[in-house]
Design an enzyme around this catalytic site. Structure first.
Site, PDB file in Angstrom:
ATOM      1  N   ASP A  30       0.762  -1.219   0.039  1.00  0.00           N
ATOM      2  CA  ASP A  30       0.028  -0.201  -0.077  1.00  0.00           C
ATOM      3  C   ASP A  30       0.844   1.217   0.116  1.00  0.00           C
ATOM      4  OD1 ASP A  30      -3.531   0.247   0.930  1.00  0.00           O
ATOM      5  OD2 ASP A  30      -1.919   2.114   0.885  1.00  0.00           O
ATOM      6  N   CYS A 269     -20.108   0.853  -2.396  1.00  0.00           N
ATOM      7  CA  CYS A 269     -20.494  -0.033  -3.451  1.00  0.00           C
ATOM      8  C   CYS A 269     -21.546   0.153  -4.415  1.00  0.00           C
ATOM      9  CB  CYS A 269     -20.387  -1.504  -3.146  1.00  0.00           C
ATOM     10  SG  CYS A 269     -18.632  -2.020  -2.502  1.00  0.00           S
TER      11      CYS A 269
HETATM   12  N1  NAD Z   1     -15.509  -2.161   0.548  1.00  0.00           N
HETATM   13  C1  NAD Z   1     -16.189  -3.326   0.189  1.00  0.00           C
HETATM   14  O1  NAD Z   1     -17.011  -3.755   0.785  1.00  0.00           O
HETATM   15  C2  NAD Z   1     -16.080  -3.830  -1.140  1.00  0.00           C
HETATM   16  C3  NAD Z   1     -16.487  -5.342  -1.396  1.00  0.00           C
HETATM   17  C4  NAD Z   1     -16.351  -5.786  -2.713  1.00  0.00           C
HETATM   18  C5  NAD Z   1     -15.476  -5.192  -3.644  1.00  0.00           C
HETATM   19  N2  NAD Z   1     -15.072  -3.773  -3.305  1.00  0.00           N
HETATM   20  C6  NAD Z   1     -14.306  -3.256  -4.388  1.00  0.00           C
HETATM   21  O2  NAD Z   1     -12.805  -3.422  -4.062  1.00  0.00           O
HETATM   22  C7  NAD Z   1     -12.018  -2.376  -4.492  1.00  0.00           C
HETATM   23  C8  NAD Z   1     -11.390  -1.558  -3.426  1.00  0.00           C
HETATM   24  O3  NAD Z   1     -12.296  -1.212  -2.525  1.00  0.00           O
HETATM   25  P1  NAD Z   1     -11.969  -0.772  -0.949  1.00  0.00           P
HETATM   26  O4  NAD Z   1     -13.317  -0.496  -0.304  1.00  0.00           O
HETATM   27  O5  NAD Z   1     -11.139  -2.022  -0.285  1.00  0.00           O
HETATM   28  O6  NAD Z   1     -11.075   0.498  -1.131  1.00  0.00           O
HETATM   29  P2  NAD Z   1     -10.259   1.318  -0.059  1.00  0.00           P
HETATM   30  O7  NAD Z   1     -10.273   2.533  -0.535  1.00  0.00           O
HETATM   31  O8  NAD Z   1     -10.930   0.992   1.316  1.00  0.00           O
HETATM   32  O9  NAD Z   1      -8.661   0.892  -0.179  1.00  0.00           O
HETATM   33  C9  NAD Z   1      -7.945   1.079  -1.078  1.00  0.00           C
HETATM   34  C10 NAD Z   1      -6.568   1.156  -0.689  1.00  0.00           C
HETATM   35  O10 NAD Z   1      -5.518   1.304  -1.757  1.00  0.00           O
HETATM   36  C11 NAD Z   1      -4.441   1.992  -1.370  1.00  0.00           C
HETATM   37  N3  NAD Z   1      -3.901   2.504  -2.572  1.00  0.00           N
HETATM   38  C12 NAD Z   1      -4.246   3.430  -3.478  1.00  0.00           C
HETATM   39  N4  NAD Z   1      -3.491   3.779  -4.544  1.00  0.00           N
HETATM   40  C13 NAD Z   1      -2.574   2.898  -4.328  1.00  0.00           C
HETATM   41  C14 NAD Z   1      -1.595   2.241  -5.111  1.00  0.00           C
HETATM   42  N5  NAD Z   1      -0.919   2.970  -6.512  1.00  0.00           N
HETATM   43  N6  NAD Z   1      -0.471   1.251  -4.889  1.00  0.00           N
HETATM   44  C15 NAD Z   1      -1.010   0.708  -3.835  1.00  0.00           C
HETATM   45  N7  NAD Z   1      -1.855   1.150  -2.811  1.00  0.00           N
HETATM   46  C16 NAD Z   1      -2.657   1.855  -3.495  1.00  0.00           C
HETATM   47  C17 NAD Z   1      -4.963   3.007  -0.495  1.00  0.00           C
HETATM   48  O11 NAD Z   1      -4.213   3.724   0.336  1.00  0.00           O
HETATM   49  C18 NAD Z   1      -6.069   2.330   0.311  1.00  0.00           C
HETATM   50  O12 NAD Z   1      -5.323   1.761   1.417  1.00  0.00           O
HETATM   51  C19 NAD Z   1     -13.049  -1.636  -5.263  1.00  0.00           C
HETATM   52  O13 NAD Z   1     -13.062  -1.734  -6.539  1.00  0.00           O
HETATM   53  C20 NAD Z   1     -14.502  -1.773  -4.642  1.00  0.00           C
HETATM   54  O14 NAD Z   1     -15.328  -1.418  -5.463  1.00  0.00           O
HETATM   55  C21 NAD Z   1     -15.164  -3.262  -2.149  1.00  0.00           C
HETATM   56  O1  UPG Z   2     -32.472  -5.015   2.989  1.00  0.00           O
HETATM   57  C1  UPG Z   2     -31.565  -4.002   3.018  1.00  0.00           C
HETATM   58  C2  UPG Z   2     -30.136  -4.499   2.766  1.00  0.00           C
HETATM   59  C3  UPG Z   2     -29.453  -3.267   2.607  1.00  0.00           C
HETATM   60  N1  UPG Z   2     -29.761  -2.134   2.758  1.00  0.00           N
HETATM   61  C4  UPG Z   2     -28.787  -0.919   2.349  1.00  0.00           C
HETATM   62  O2  UPG Z   2     -28.043  -1.254   1.357  1.00  0.00           O
HETATM   63  C5  UPG Z   2     -26.791  -0.712   1.700  1.00  0.00           C
HETATM   64  C6  UPG Z   2     -25.650  -1.829   1.527  1.00  0.00           C
HETATM   65  O3  UPG Z   2     -25.863  -2.743   2.298  1.00  0.00           O
HETATM   66  P1  UPG Z   2     -24.758  -4.177   2.348  1.00  0.00           P
HETATM   67  O4  UPG Z   2     -24.968  -4.627   0.876  1.00  0.00           O
HETATM   68  O5  UPG Z   2     -25.169  -4.936   3.564  1.00  0.00           O
HETATM   69  O6  UPG Z   2     -23.378  -3.648   2.602  1.00  0.00           O
HETATM   70  P2  UPG Z   2     -22.136  -3.371   1.699  1.00  0.00           P
HETATM   71  O7  UPG Z   2     -20.896  -3.637   2.388  1.00  0.00           O
HETATM   72  O8  UPG Z   2     -22.264  -2.203   0.714  1.00  0.00           O
HETATM   73  O9  UPG Z   2     -22.125  -4.537   0.543  1.00  0.00           O
HETATM   74  C7  UPG Z   2     -22.578  -4.646  -0.771  1.00  0.00           C
HETATM   75  O10 UPG Z   2     -21.569  -4.184  -1.627  1.00  0.00           O
HETATM   76  C8  UPG Z   2     -20.195  -4.979  -1.691  1.00  0.00           C
HETATM   77  C9  UPG Z   2     -19.354  -4.064  -2.328  1.00  0.00           C
HETATM   78  O11 UPG Z   2     -19.507  -4.414  -3.733  1.00  0.00           O
HETATM   79  C10 UPG Z   2     -20.619  -6.328  -1.983  1.00  0.00           C
HETATM   80  O12 UPG Z   2     -19.220  -7.176  -1.982  1.00  0.00           O
HETATM   81  C11 UPG Z   2     -21.860  -7.085  -1.081  1.00  0.00           C
HETATM   82  O13 UPG Z   2     -21.998  -8.206  -1.760  1.00  0.00           O
HETATM   83  C12 UPG Z   2     -23.069  -6.022  -1.285  1.00  0.00           C
HETATM   84  O14 UPG Z   2     -23.923  -6.592  -0.238  1.00  0.00           O
HETATM   85  C13 UPG Z   2     -26.502  -0.134   3.131  1.00  0.00           C
HETATM   86  O15 UPG Z   2     -27.087   1.133   2.984  1.00  0.00           O
HETATM   87  C14 UPG Z   2     -27.662  -0.932   3.714  1.00  0.00           C
HETATM   88  O16 UPG Z   2     -28.315  -0.071   4.594  1.00  0.00           O
HETATM   89  C15 UPG Z   2     -31.150  -1.823   2.774  1.00  0.00           C
HETATM   90  O17 UPG Z   2     -31.536  -0.569   2.791  1.00  0.00           O
HETATM   91  N2  UPG Z   2     -32.017  -2.915   2.919  1.00  0.00           N
END
Ligand code: NAD
Ligand code: UPG
Length: 430
Positions: A30, A269
């Site tokens: 990172d 997301c």
């Molecule tokens: N947050 C979630 O619940 C979730 C779930 C599924 C998929 N995703 C996807 O995963 C991806 C990452 O999301 P996140 O929420 O973990 O992001 P985040 O913002 O929490 O973390 C990203 C990290 O990348 C680092 N970074 C930035 N530029 C960099 C570089 N050039 N080299 C190395 N590190 C660098 C930052 O310092 C940070 O620590 C996104 O595409 C998101 O849509 C997120």
């Molecule tokens: O019945 C429901 C369920 C969720 N939410 C809202 O929906 C949003 C997303 O909730 P949730 O899906 O539980 O959280 P995330 O961590 O954003 O997860 C979603 O987004 C991630 C990032 O892509 C995916 O990996 C997950 O599968 C997907 O559920 C939040 O604002 C919740 O309050 C509602 O309003 N009603």
């Protein structure tokens, strides 16, 4: 196996700690020195249940962090877990992914032998093969399909239950185009799949894997919006929407999850991913009407909540307690929280806003230093003219005598979670 994870945020840290837990040797790369130092010190840089324990157990052993990309040369597979935010028009912003791919490619130029780069980030279809792979090839001098392969492994974890979701997935999707990539991906996931009691493993192409992620999130977001649409109709007819939605959820073709009606979906997301796939679809000549409608319904829910508030109190000069600042319970993440449009509208209406959240206050304060913050729900309610319940933190369901300290006990519930009814003016959004 030796794995490297580029990006140590919500996804990168979670998957790194979990891969270490199932037996891999993992290095997180990172650019943020504080994040790296925190991880190497045995602490998780984000709030996520169960993550602290995993990091504490594996840091310094099977899990380490660095700002130096050179560490990836000692690994077999690299996951890119970098942010993919939205541009103003909803299109995906790939600048961070491209920067990460450039740094990775440069460092792979000095690695002998095969390397697999897997996109973990959510990216619109064809990004991995048409944007990431060419950068990797150009910077590393390696040849795709020979000593370099790309793959796509979408992540479905939810914040607040990230560790549990990653270690116990409903499915694992492995996108690849070559036998070598498919085999390496299988090797990475075999220990996790075995530990999770054999969830379905979907082996597919790279673009299909990219699209599966958007289809998953788009479907879930649209499901919530449809529940909200139905609940809004119920509200106008004075019908109990919860009774209706829980009954339809019993039909196995519908299912009971993600029918939670209220102030809508936020987070890092759903909003950005739905916007990105709508923009990408339009780029190729298709207008996805259902996804667009899901956004429109979602955008209306905070407006409707404020409408309910205005039925009881004029926000101008009123002290309004906003209960819940995180985008959902169990996380300190405020990205696209429903509290944001609500607080902004209240400030526009000249309200005196006091916010409270069990864990997200500091993150919210950084963005909105101009509002007051309380260190408990009771303190936020004390002297308030009205309260908006925005996040369904379980502790808000328990609120009772705290409402008695309000100047006027008007409670507008955006999540239908408050249980007290007597002695307060209770208004539910749905
Ligand atoms: N947050 C979630 O619940 C979730 C779930 C599924 C998929 N995703 C996807 O995963 C991806 C990452 O999301 P996140 O929420 O973990 O992001 P985040 O913002 O929490 O973390 C990203 C990290 O990348 C680092 N970074 C930035 N530029 C960099 C570089 N050039 N080299 C190395 N590190 C660098 C930052 O310092 C940070 O620590 C996104 O595409 C998101 O849509 C997120
Ligand atoms: O019945 C429901 C369920 C969720 N939410 C809202 O929906 C949003 C997303 O909730 P949730 O899906 O539980 O959280 P995330 O961590 O954003 O997860 C979603 O987004 C991630 C990032 O892509 C995916 O990996 C997950 O599968 C997907 O559920 C939040 O604002 C919740 O309050 C509602 O309003 N009603």
């Amino acid at each position: 196996m030796d794995l490297s994870i580029v990006g140590s945020g919500y996804v990168g840290t979670t998957i790194a700690a979990c891969f270490a837990e199932v037996g891999h040797d993992v290095v997180n790369v990172d650019i943020d020195e504080e994040t790296v130092a925190t991880l190497n010190g045995g602490d998780a840089p984000i709030h996520e249940p169960g993550l602290d324990d995993l990091v504490a157990e594996h840091a310094g052993d099977r899990l380490r962090a660095t700002t130096d990309y050179a560490a990836v040369r000692d690994t077999d597979v690299t996951f890119l877990a970098l942010p993919t935010p939205s541009e103003d028009d909803g299109h995906i912003d790939l600048s961070i992914m491209k920067a990460g791919a450039r740094s990775l490619g440069e460092t792979l130029a000095e690695k002998d032998g095969h390397h697999l780069v897997v996109t973990k980030s959510t990216v619109v279809p064809t990004t991995t093969e048409e944007v990431i792979a060419p950068i990797l090839e150009a910077e590393s001098g390696k040849t795709l399909g020979a000593d370099l392969d790309v793959g796509m492994n979408p992540e479905f974890l939810r914040e607040g239950s990230a560790v549990e979701d990653f270690l116990g997935p409903d499915k694992v999707v492995l996108g690849s185009e070559t036998d070598a990539a498919a085999a390496a991906l299988r090797d990475v996931f075999d220990p996790l799949v075995e530990r999770a009691d054999d969830p379905p493993v979907v082996e597919t192409g790279v673009a299909e894997a990219e699209m599966i992620k958007y289809a998953n999130n788009g479907f879930l977001a649209a499901k919530i919006s449809l529940a909200n649409d139905i609940a809004n109709v119920c509200k106008e007819y004075d019908i109990d929407s919860e009774a209706v939605l829980s009954a339809i959820g019993l039909d196995h073709r519908i299912g009971s999850e993600f029918l939670g009606a209220g102030v809508g979906w936020g987070g890092s997301c759903f909003p950005k991913d739905v916007a990105a796939i709508i923009a990408a679809a339009r780029d190729v000549g298709y207008d996805p009407a259902m996804l667009q409608a899901a956004v429109e319904v979602n955008d209306r829910q905070p407006v409707r909540l404020l409408g309910r508030l205005r039925e009881h109190v004029d926000p101008d000069g009123a002290r309004v307690a906003v209960l819940g600042l995180a985008f959902k319970p169990g996380t300190d993440d405020i990205r696209n929280s429903r509290a944001i449009p609500l607080v902004e509208a209240l400030l526009d209406a000249n309200a005196d806003v006091v916010g409270y959240d069990p864990v997200a206050t500091e993150n919210f304060r950084e963005e909105y230093p101009e509002i007051d913050y309380a260190d408990s729900a009771g303190a936020a309610l004390d002297g308030a003219d009205a309260a908006l319940v925005v996040t369904d933190w379980p502790e808000f369901a328990e609120l009772d005598t705290e409402f008695d300290a309000m100047a006027t006990p008007i409670v507008v519930d955006g999540r239908r979670i408050v249980t007290r009814r007597g002695g307060i003016v209770y208004e539910s959004l749905v």
